[in-house]
Design a protein around this motif. Structure first.
Motif, PDB file in Angstrom:
ATOM      1  N   VAL A 166      22.465  -1.645 -29.027  1.00 33.84           N
ATOM      2  CA  VAL A 166      22.576  -0.595 -30.045  1.00 33.84           C
ATOM      3  C   VAL A 166      23.363  -1.120 -31.242  1.00 33.84           C
ATOM      4  O   VAL A 166      24.432  -1.705 -31.072  1.00 33.84           O
ATOM      5  CB  VAL A 166      23.255   0.663 -29.451  1.00 33.84           C
ATOM      6  N   LYS A 203      25.083  -0.102 -34.926  1.00 35.13           N
ATOM      7  CA  LYS A 203      25.531   1.059 -35.699  1.00 35.13           C
ATOM      8  C   LYS A 203      26.251   0.644 -36.976  1.00 35.13           C
ATOM      9  O   LYS A 203      27.125  -0.219 -36.934  1.00 35.13           O
ATOM     10  CB  LYS A 203      26.513   1.910 -34.869  1.00 35.13           C
ATOM     11  N   MET A 231      26.662  10.365 -22.412  1.00 37.56           N
ATOM     12  CA  MET A 231      25.528   9.835 -21.653  1.00 37.56           C
ATOM     13  C   MET A 231      25.900   9.956 -20.186  1.00 37.56           C
ATOM     14  O   MET A 231      26.971   9.501 -19.776  1.00 37.56           O
ATOM     15  CB  MET A 231      25.283   8.368 -22.033  1.00 37.56           C
ATOM     16  N   VAL A 237      22.158   4.459 -36.924  1.00 35.82           N
ATOM     17  CA  VAL A 237      22.140   3.957 -35.547  1.00 35.82           C
ATOM     18  C   VAL A 237      20.745   3.474 -35.180  1.00 35.82           C
ATOM     19  O   VAL A 237      19.767   4.174 -35.382  1.00 35.82           O
ATOM     20  CB  VAL A 237      22.567   5.078 -34.562  1.00 35.82           C
ATOM     21  N   ALA A 285      30.580   2.791 -24.043  1.00 29.43           N
ATOM     22  CA  ALA A 285      29.848   1.516 -24.015  1.00 29.43           C
ATOM     23  C   ALA A 285      30.743   0.374 -24.507  1.00 29.43           C
ATOM     24  O   ALA A 285      31.555   0.565 -25.415  1.00 29.43           O
ATOM     25  CB  ALA A 285      28.620   1.628 -24.916  1.00 29.43           C
ATOM     26  N   GLU A 326      26.817  -2.162 -29.733  1.00 27.14           N
ATOM     27  CA  GLU A 326      27.203  -1.558 -28.459  1.00 27.14           C
ATOM     28  C   GLU A 326      26.230  -1.883 -27.353  1.00 27.14           C
ATOM     29  O   GLU A 326      25.014  -1.963 -27.579  1.00 27.14           O
ATOM     30  CB  GLU A 326      27.206  -0.022 -28.593  1.00 27.14           C
ATOM     31  N   GLU A 327      26.775  -1.943 -26.168  1.00 28.62           N
ATOM     32  CA  GLU A 327      25.979  -1.982 -24.949  1.00 28.62           C
ATOM     33  C   GLU A 327      25.056  -0.760 -24.917  1.00 28.62           C
ATOM     34  O   GLU A 327      25.486   0.337 -25.277  1.00 28.62           O
ATOM     35  CB  GLU A 327      26.986  -1.917 -23.773  1.00 28.62           C
ATOM     36  N   PHE A 328      23.814  -0.928 -24.523  1.00 28.10           N
ATOM     37  CA  PHE A 328      22.900   0.209 -24.365  1.00 28.10           C
ATOM     38  C   PHE A 328      23.261   0.952 -23.080  1.00 28.10           C
ATOM     39  O   PHE A 328      23.376   0.340 -22.014  1.00 28.10           O
ATOM     40  CB  PHE A 328      21.454  -0.283 -24.301  1.00 28.10           C
ATOM     41  N   MET A 329      23.443   2.258 -23.197  1.00 27.68           N
ATOM     42  CA  MET A 329      23.706   3.080 -22.006  1.00 27.68           C
ATOM     43  C   MET A 329      22.452   3.867 -21.662  1.00 27.68           C
ATOM     44  O   MET A 329      21.920   4.580 -22.503  1.00 27.68           O
ATOM     45  CB  MET A 329      24.856   4.068 -22.268  1.00 27.68           C
ATOM     46  N   GLU A 354      21.370  12.439 -22.069  1.00 30.75           N
ATOM     47  CA  GLU A 354      22.361  12.807 -23.082  1.00 30.75           C
ATOM     48  C   GLU A 354      22.656  14.300 -23.056  1.00 30.75           C
ATOM     49  O   GLU A 354      21.751  15.112 -22.864  1.00 30.75           O
ATOM     50  CB  GLU A 354      21.822  12.473 -24.476  1.00 30.75           C
ATOM     51  N   VAL A 372      29.304   8.734 -25.904  1.00 31.79           N
ATOM     52  CA  VAL A 372      28.433   8.088 -26.897  1.00 31.79           C
ATOM     53  C   VAL A 372      29.126   8.139 -28.258  1.00 31.79           C
ATOM     54  O   VAL A 372      29.227   7.144 -28.962  1.00 31.79           O
ATOM     55  CB  VAL A 372      27.056   8.777 -26.984  1.00 31.79           C
ATOM     56  N   GLU A 373      29.604   9.324 -28.603  1.00 26.89           N
ATOM     57  CA  GLU A 373      30.261   9.473 -29.906  1.00 26.89           C
ATOM     58  C   GLU A 373      31.024  10.788 -29.928  1.00 26.89           C
ATOM     59  O   GLU A 373      30.752  11.696 -29.159  1.00 26.89           O
ATOM     60  CB  GLU A 373      29.224   9.502 -31.036  1.00 26.89           C
ATOM     61  N   LYS A 386      33.157   4.563 -36.514  1.00 23.60           N
ATOM     62  CA  LYS A 386      32.826   4.197 -35.123  1.00 23.60           C
ATOM     63  C   LYS A 386      33.926   3.313 -34.546  1.00 23.60           C
ATOM     64  O   LYS A 386      34.289   3.453 -33.385  1.00 23.60           O
ATOM     65  CB  LYS A 386      31.499   3.431 -35.073  1.00 23.60           C
ATOM     66  N   LYS A 392      16.417  15.128 -30.825  1.00 19.72           N
ATOM     67  CA  LYS A 392      16.629  14.421 -32.094  1.00 19.72           C
ATOM     68  C   LYS A 392      15.345  13.946 -32.755  1.00 19.72           C
ATOM     69  O   LYS A 392      15.264  13.876 -33.970  1.00 19.72           O
ATOM     70  CB  LYS A 392      17.546  13.210 -31.866  1.00 19.72           C
ATOM     71  N   VAL A 409      18.756   2.044 -31.840  1.00 12.63           N
ATOM     72  CA  VAL A 409      18.696   1.652 -30.433  1.00 12.63           C
ATOM     73  C   VAL A 409      17.573   0.614 -30.364  1.00 12.63           C
ATOM     74  O   VAL A 409      16.399   0.966 -30.371  1.00 12.63           O
ATOM     75  CB  VAL A 409      18.427   2.870 -29.523  1.00 12.63           C
TER      76      VAL A 409
HETATM   77  P1  AMP Z   1      25.377   8.307 -32.641  1.00 11.75           P
HETATM   78  O1  AMP Z   1      25.183   8.544 -34.114  1.00 11.75           O
HETATM   79  O2  AMP Z   1      26.456   7.358 -32.286  1.00 11.75           O
HETATM   80  O3  AMP Z   1      25.406   9.588 -31.862  1.00 11.75           O
HETATM   81  O4  AMP Z   1      24.024   7.724 -32.124  1.00 11.75           O
HETATM   82  C1  AMP Z   1      22.808   8.418 -32.304  1.00 11.75           C
HETATM   83  C2  AMP Z   1      21.996   8.367 -31.045  1.00 11.75           C
HETATM   84  O5  AMP Z   1      21.772   7.007 -30.659  1.00 11.75           O
HETATM   85  C3  AMP Z   1      22.692   8.988 -29.837  1.00 11.75           C
HETATM   86  O6  AMP Z   1      22.529  10.345 -29.782  1.00 11.75           O
HETATM   87  C4  AMP Z   1      22.002   8.270 -28.711  1.00 11.75           C
HETATM   88  O7  AMP Z   1      20.731   8.833 -28.450  1.00 11.75           O
HETATM   89  C5  AMP Z   1      21.793   6.896 -29.251  1.00 11.75           C
HETATM   90  N1  AMP Z   1      22.887   6.002 -28.851  1.00 11.75           N
HETATM   91  C6  AMP Z   1      24.015   5.740 -29.546  1.00 11.75           C
HETATM   92  N2  AMP Z   1      24.793   4.855 -28.887  1.00 11.75           N
HETATM   93  C7  AMP Z   1      24.142   4.549 -27.751  1.00 11.75           C
HETATM   94  C8  AMP Z   1      24.417   3.662 -26.652  1.00 11.75           C
HETATM   95  N3  AMP Z   1      25.513   2.897 -26.622  1.00 11.75           N
HETATM   96  N4  AMP Z   1      23.508   3.592 -25.653  1.00 11.75           N
HETATM   97  C9  AMP Z   1      22.376   4.329 -25.690  1.00 11.75           C
HETATM   98  N5  AMP Z   1      22.053   5.159 -26.701  1.00 11.75           N
HETATM   99  C10 AMP Z   1      22.916   5.278 -27.726  1.00 11.75           C
END
Ligand code: AMP
Ligand code: GLY
Length: 421
Positions: free
Chosen positions: A141, A143, A270, A153, A118, A182-185, A189, A279-280, A103, A211, A155
């Motif tokens: 968030v 991670k 997002m 992860v 974010a 991370e900041e919540f967004m 999605e 997001v990733e 990450k 998911k 949230v």
């Molecule tokens: P990731 O493994 O980074 O994809 O995170 C898994 C899930 O967590 C994502 O698909 C999003 O639903 C949620 N998520 C991850 N990062 C954020 C973020 N900064 N803000 C809001 N939701 C997030």
């Protein structure tokens, strides 16, 4: 061409299904494969994480192209070993696969190229991470920094939840020694899939997945319980914006670092108020997103993948049909927590298998002529049609024809997009 696909899930069955349809494919080997894949390809019982075993298999079978399905062989450097030995490979190097495996790495790439994402901070000790969360407040968030199979992860809706997540990460469960906060967004999605050959990029589709395990997006997170393509929110304006502001700059930054990315970039976004933020990144096709993408692309998927591996993407275009696909995952009862393996699945024999209807196998084995469940996510009933409702109807007709009392599926795949269709 002799083609080797590494992996053995629903994603790899869908890849094999598309590749098999292309007349350029002479032999198709999938390692390790599964019971569904065995019906259309030779399965090789090797460990796709072992460089030595993969190399030997490729050499013995004069393989012309290796398609790496999952992230683990990429993160383990299997693609590098194959390339060093002279094989043509679809999938990034270990160094470029850090876009998924770390990450922090991805956040640094985004910062260097100005890609919107974010706000973030990284900590190597629980205390300062907890203090940071307390100062920022919730939602926030948390991670685990490395690959955690989607489970790293949280949230967090409260500061307390975030603190617990931090403590859990530093307890060593994910083998991680650092955490990214991370900041919540807020927003909607969606996923965007882009082939990248180190210099050029070619979008090959959008998707949205589901998911959570339960209807109404309830219960724990899973690898994905269903998906559909295209994602209505990913209109042409957003796609162009994401290419301009996120994908192209990130790929240029990877090349600048001397680690160009070659393979499929899975861009998790997002979207809020007409603006997309990252997001990733993942460095492989999504599972089950691949099932809907392959259903829509069909045989041309192999030409696109081949061109990507050879660095010829600038000469390629995608022949888009005005179609939709939707897939419903059938999982073993108990998934994503404890579940039983070995239950028998009936009703698969007489189902239609064509360009509108496919049941892809994710976790199955054949024993004495019977198909047995062999994983958490077991099948992906996939439909294609001129409209999303048509694809939805076909996918659920397939799912409902499968006789497997020990399995379950979500009944609401596509709920967000269906009313707009
Ligand atoms: P990731 O493994 O980074 O994809 O995170 C898994 C899930 O967590 C994502 O698909 C999003 O639903 C949620 N998520 C991850 N990062 C954020 C973020 N900064 N803000 C809001 N939701 C997030
Ligand atoms: N379905 C999400 C993933 O493949 O990561």
């Amino acid at each position: 061409m002799n083609i080797l696909i590494l992996g053995g899930g629903g994603r790899e069955h869908a890849l094999a299904w598309a590749v098999r349809q292309n007349p350029k494919c002479d032999r198709l080997i999938v390692a390790p494969g599964n019971a569904g894949i065995a019906a259309i390809a030779e399965c090789a019982a090797i460990d796709p994480l072992s460089r030595a075993e993969v190399l030997e298999l490729a050499q013995e079978n004069a393989v012309d192209l290796v398609i790496v399905g999952p992230e683990a062989p990429l993160a383990a450097g299997v693609s590098d070993a194959l390339r060093d030995a002279g094989f043509l490979v679809f999938g990034p190097s270990q160094a470029a696969a850090q876009l998924e495996a770390s990450k922090t790495f991805t956040k640094e790439v985004c910062d260097a190229c100005g890609a919107p994402t974010a706000a973030w901070a990284r900590f190597t000790e629980a205390g300062p991470a907890r203090d940071y969360v307390t100062a920022q407040g919730a939602p926030i968030v948390v991670k685990a920094d490395g690959l955690a199979a989607g489970k790293g992860v949280t949230v967090a809706e409260t500061v307390q939840q975030a603190h617990q997540a931090i403590d859990q990460i530093f307890s060593g469960e994910f083998g991680d020694t650092s955490v990214v906060i991370e900041e919540f967004m807020a927003g909607e999605e969606a996923s965007f899939f882009v082939l990248c050959d180190g210099s050029d990029c070619l979008p090959i589709g959008t998707a949205q997945d589901h998911k959570r395990v339960g209807d109404g997006d309830t219960g724990p997170n899973t690898g994905g319980m269903g998906a559909y393509s295209p994602a209505p929110v990913m209109d042409e304006t957003i796609q162009a914006q994401v290419m301009d502001r996120i994908v192209q700059p990130s790929m240029a930054e990877m090349a600048r670092r001397g680690t160009p990315f070659q393979g499929v970039l899975f861009v998790g976004l997002m979207i809020a108020d007409g603006q997309a933020r990252l997001v990733e990144y993942n460095v492989r096709f999504g599972d089950p997103e691949c099932q809907v993408l392959m259903m829509r692309l069909g045989a041309q998927a192999m030409d696109l993948i081949h061109a990507c591996a050879e660095g010829r993407l600038k000469d390629m275009t995608v022949n888009w049909a005005d179609d939709h696909a939707l897939t419903v995952v059938l999982a073993a009862r108990g998934y994503p927590d404890d579940y039983q393996k070995g239950s028998q699945i009936n009703g698969l024999d007489n189902l239609p298998e064509d360009s509108f209807n496919m049941v892809f196998h994710a976790g199955t084995v054949e024993k004495d002529g019977k198909i047995l469940a062999n994983g958490g996510r077991v099948l992906a009933a996939t439909g294609r049609g001129a409209t999303l409702p048509e694809a939805h109807q076909r996918a659920y007709a397939l799912a409902d024809a499968i006789d497997w009392p020990e399995g379950f599926c979500r009944r609401d795949i596509g709920w967000r997009a269906l009313p707009k269709a």
